[in-house]
Scaffold this active site. Structure first.
Site, short mmCIF file in Angstrom:
data_model
loop_
_atom_site.label_atom_id
_atom_site.label_comp_id
_atom_site.label_asym_id
_atom_site.label_seq_id
_atom_site.Cartn_x
_atom_site.Cartn_y
_atom_site.Cartn_z
N GLU A 93 -15.67 7.34 6.05
CA GLU A 93 -14.86 6.62 7.04
C GLU A 93 -14.76 7.48 8.29
O GLU A 93 -15.33 8.56 8.35
CB GLU A 93 -13.48 6.27 6.49
N LYS B 270 -2.41 7.10 1.16
CA LYS B 270 -2.11 7.37 2.57
C LYS B 270 -0.97 8.38 2.60
O LYS B 270 0.21 8.03 2.73
CB LYS B 270 -1.75 6.07 3.30
N ARG C 191 0.83 -1.21 0.00
CA ARG C 191 0.00 0.00 0.00
C ARG C 191 0.86 1.26 0.00
O ARG C 191 0.56 2.23 -0.69
CB ARG C 191 -0.95 0.00 1.22
N1 PMP Z 1 -8.83 5.44 7.37
C1 PMP Z 1 -7.90 6.36 7.64
C2 PMP Z 1 -8.12 7.76 7.25
C3 PMP Z 1 -6.71 5.98 8.30
O1 PMP Z 1 -5.77 6.88 8.57
C4 PMP Z 1 -6.53 4.62 8.67
C5 PMP Z 1 -5.25 4.18 9.34
N2 PMP Z 1 -5.11 4.66 10.65
C6 PMP Z 1 -7.56 3.71 8.39
C7 PMP Z 1 -8.69 4.15 7.72
C8 PMP Z 1 -7.44 2.26 8.77
O2 PMP Z 1 -6.48 1.62 7.95
P1 PMP Z 1 -5.62 0.40 8.49
O3 PMP Z 1 -6.58 -0.67 8.85
O4 PMP Z 1 -4.75 0.01 7.34
O5 PMP Z 1 -4.83 0.89 9.66
#
Ligand code: PMP
Length: 291
Positions: free
Chosen positions: A182, A149, A50
Site C-alpha cells: 500500500e 489501525k 474497524r
Molecule cells: N492505508 C493506510 C496505512 C492508512 O493509514 C489509510 C488511512 N489513511 C489507508 C490505507 C486508507 O484507508 P481509508 O480508506 O479507510 O482511509
C-alpha cells in the site's frame, strides 16, 4: 473548537492527556480518520466497526459501546457546527506507569476531534500524482499486522520521510516478500486489461474504507475486480493506477519510479470511479443535522 475527551466536550485548550498515557509513551492504541461531507458522516458505522476490530486485536476494551461512540461522534461534529470536515477518533490504552504493561492501564482514553480538512490541491486530481517506491518495507503481518489501525505509525512515517526526501507526496511500500502492499497512508489499485486489481488484505494492508467503497462502486459498474498480490513490474506496466484513502479520496497516479503510466495522464476507469465516488459521498452517511 470543542473536543470530546472521555465523555465530556471540552474546549481545545483544556483537552489534555496524561504524559503517562501509553498512547503517548508507546503508541499503544487505535484510531480512525473519517470524512464529513455536506452534513453527513461518511461510512461512520464501518469506521467504528474497524476501530473496534483494531481494539479487539490489541486486546483493548473501549469503555463505550459502538452505538455510544457513534452518538458521541455525531454530537462532537454538531457541537463544532461542521458540514464538511475530518474526524479523528483515538482510543489509547490510557494512563499507566513507565513500564509497557497494558495491565497497568485500567482506563482507556477516548478522544474525538472534528476539524476542517487539509486536502491535496485540485491539480493533483486533474493531472495525477508522481510517486516512488520506498525502501522501507510495510510491517510484516507476523510482527504487527497492518490490518490493525494502531497508533504505532512509525513504519509509515519512515516511508513518508523517504517520500519527503524525494519530493513526492506519497510512496509505495512493498511487503517483506516484495509484493506491492500500500502507500504510506492510502491503499493502491491498478487497472490491467480493464480489470481492477488491489492487494489482498492478508498481504498486510489496511482494510481501507475507501478501498472497499471503490470495490463496490466498480462492481456496480460491472468492472471485474480482483484482490491478488502483484509486483512493481505490474505497476510499471499497468494501464492505470490510483490511490485511495479517506483524506485523499481517489488520486490518479501517472508516474511510478520514473515510469509513466497511461502516457502520464489519469486513466479512463480511474476518472469514472472518481466521478462515481463524488456522487456517492453526497448521499451516503449518517446525517448530523436531522432535526
Ligand atoms: N492505508 C493506510 C496505512 C492508512 O493509514 C489509510 C488511512 N489513511 C489507508 C490505507 C486508507 O484507508 P481509508 O480508506 O479507510 O482511509
Amino acid at each position: 473548537m470543542l473536543i470530546y475527551l472521555n465523555g465530556k466536550l471540552v474546549p481545545k485548550e483544556e483537552a489534555k492527556v496524561s504524559v503517562f498515557d501509553h498512547g503517548f509513551l508507546y503508541g499503544d492504541g487505535v484510531f480512525e480518520g473519517i470524512r464529513i461531507y455536506n452534513g453527513r458522516i461518511f461510512k461512520l458505522k464501518e469506521h467504528i466497526e474497524r476501530l473496534y476490530a483494531s481494539a479487539h486485536a490489541i486486546d483493548l476494551k473501549p469503555p463505550l459501546t459502538q452505538e455510544e461512540l457513534l452518538q458521541a461522534t455525531v454530537e462532537t461534529v454538531r457541537a463544532n457546527n461542521l458540514r464538511d470536515g475530518y474526524i479523528r477518533i483515538v482510543i489509547s490504552r490510557g494512563e499507566g506507569d513507565l513500564g509497557l504493561d497494558p495491565k497497568k492501564c485500567p482506563n482507556p482514553t477516548v478522544v474525538i476531534i472534528a476539524d476542517k480538512i487539509a486536502i491535496y490541491p485540485e491539480e493533483v486530481y486533474k493531472k495525477g500524482m508522481k510517486i516512488i517506491t520506498v525502501s522501507t518495507r510495510r510491517n510484516s503481518p507476523q510482527a504487527l499486522n497492518p490490518n490493525i489501525k494502531s497508533l504505532n505509525y512509525l513504519n509509515n512515517i519512515l516511508a513518508k520521510i523517504e517520500a519527503n526526501r524525494a519530493n513526492v507526496p506519497e510512496a509505495i511500500m512493498l511487503s517483506i516478500e516484495g509484493y506491492v502492499a500500500e502507500a504510506t497512508g492510502d491503499n493502491i489499485f491498478i487497472v490491467k486489461n480493464k480489470t481492477l486489481i488491489t492487494p489482498p488484505l492478508h498481504l498486510g494492508v489496511l482494510p481501507g474504507i475507501t478501498r472497499q467503497t471503490v470495490i463496490e462502486l466498480a462492481k456496480e459498474r460491472g468492472i471485474i475486480t480482483e484482490e491478488k498480490p502483484f509486483t512493481l513490474y505490474d505497476v510499471y506496466t499497468a494501464d492505470e493506477c490510483f490511490l485511495t484513502g479517506t483524506a485523499a479520496e481517489i488520486v490518479p497516479v501517472v508516474e511510478v519510479d520514473g515510469r509513466e503510466i497511461n502516457g502520464g495522464v489519469p486513466g479512463e476507469i480511474t476518472l469514472l470511479l472518481m466521478k462515481d465516488f463524488h456522487e456517492y459521498v453526497k448521499k451516503e452517511g449518517v446525517e448530523v443535522y436531522k432535526d
